[in-house]
Write a protein that holds these residues in place. Structure first.
Motif, PDB file in Angstrom:
ATOM      1  N   ASP A  42      -3.524 -11.365  12.088  1.00 11.17           N
ATOM      2  CA  ASP A  42      -2.446 -10.415  11.806  1.00 11.17           C
ATOM      3  C   ASP A  42      -1.301 -10.702  12.768  1.00 11.17           C
ATOM      4  O   ASP A  42      -1.521 -10.833  13.975  1.00 11.17           O
ATOM      5  N   ASP A  60      -1.247  -3.722  15.133  1.00 18.31           N
ATOM      6  CA  ASP A  60      -2.321  -3.702  14.138  1.00 18.31           C
ATOM      7  C   ASP A  60      -3.562  -4.434  14.662  1.00 18.31           C
ATOM      8  O   ASP A  60      -4.686  -3.967  14.462  1.00 18.31           O
ATOM      9  N   ASP A  80      -4.359 -10.328   7.236  1.00 20.87           N
ATOM     10  CA  ASP A  80      -3.127  -9.693   6.775  1.00 20.87           C
ATOM     11  C   ASP A  80      -2.465 -10.613   5.759  1.00 20.87           C
ATOM     12  O   ASP A  80      -2.599 -11.834   5.837  1.00 20.87           O
ATOM     13  N   LEU A 139      -6.638  -7.159   4.699  1.00 20.23           N
ATOM     14  CA  LEU A 139      -6.294  -5.867   5.296  1.00 20.23           C
ATOM     15  C   LEU A 139      -4.778  -5.855   5.438  1.00 20.23           C
ATOM     16  O   LEU A 139      -4.231  -6.522   6.316  1.00 20.23           O
ATOM     17  N   THR A 183      -0.663  -3.945   4.366  1.00 21.53           N
ATOM     18  CA  THR A 183       0.138  -2.765   4.023  1.00 21.53           C
ATOM     19  C   THR A 183       0.510  -2.770   2.546  1.00 21.53           C
ATOM     20  O   THR A 183       1.003  -1.781   2.032  1.00 21.53           O
ATOM     21  N   LYS A 203      -4.101  -0.999   4.677  1.00 18.38           N
ATOM     22  CA  LYS A 203      -4.281  -0.534   6.055  1.00 18.38           C
ATOM     23  C   LYS A 203      -4.138   0.983   6.132  1.00 18.38           C
ATOM     24  O   LYS A 203      -3.152   1.541   5.658  1.00 18.38           O
ATOM     25  N   LEU A 242      -9.298   3.360  10.447  1.00 17.56           N
ATOM     26  CA  LEU A 242      -9.708   2.046  10.960  1.00 17.56           C
ATOM     27  C   LEU A 242     -11.165   2.074  11.421  1.00 17.56           C
ATOM     28  O   LEU A 242     -11.902   1.105  11.230  1.00 17.56           O
TER      29      LEU A 242
END
Length: 133
Positions: free
Chosen positions: A13, A18, A61, A90, A92, A113, A120
């Motif tokens: 990521d 994050d 990500d 994982l 957004t 996310k 989490l």
């Protein structure tokens, strides 16, 4: 916690916050977690050559500069050395096209996310229960 099995996770990521919060959730869930962190797709691919044994699971990500998460996923799943590693996207992203493409490329999961540490933590627990060796 009664599950004392080791789990190795690679988090890819570009967002430092994050990475930190997911790392915290995984370490809080189990002291028997080995973590590797990469802030780009290329760094992750370079790191995998050095990591032995390979991670039990990769958290990836999608939206990163350089190699996108989808490009990294494609390379991992085309590699005989890494294609067996479960990759959980994982991200957004809420885009159905991203979800569909990730599964087409071989993702084992696609999670938007969460915005809370509790969310989490739930992901960390599920990863431990599903992927601990």
């Amino acid at each position: 916690m009664t599950n004392q099995q080791l789990i190795t996770v690679l988090i890819i990521d570009d967002d430092a916050d994050d990475r930190f919060f997911m790392e915290h959730a995984l370490k809080t869930d189990s002291a028997h977690t080995r973590l590797y962190l990469a802030d780009s797709g290329q760094q992750a691919l370079d790191m995998l050559v050095l990591v032995h044994p390979a991670p039990d699971v990769i958290l990836l990500d999608l939206n990163m500069p350089g190699l996108s998460g989808l490009e990294v996923l494609g390379q991992l799943k085309q590699s005989t050395r890494y294609q067996h590693i479960p990759v959980i996207v994982l991200t957004t992203s809420h885009a159905p096209a991203d979800r569909e493409r990730a599964y087409q490329l071989g993702a084992s999961g696609f999670i938007t996310k969460p915005t809370t540490q509790q969310g989490l933590s739930a992901i960390a627990k599920q990863i431990r229960l599903q992927y601990a060796v």
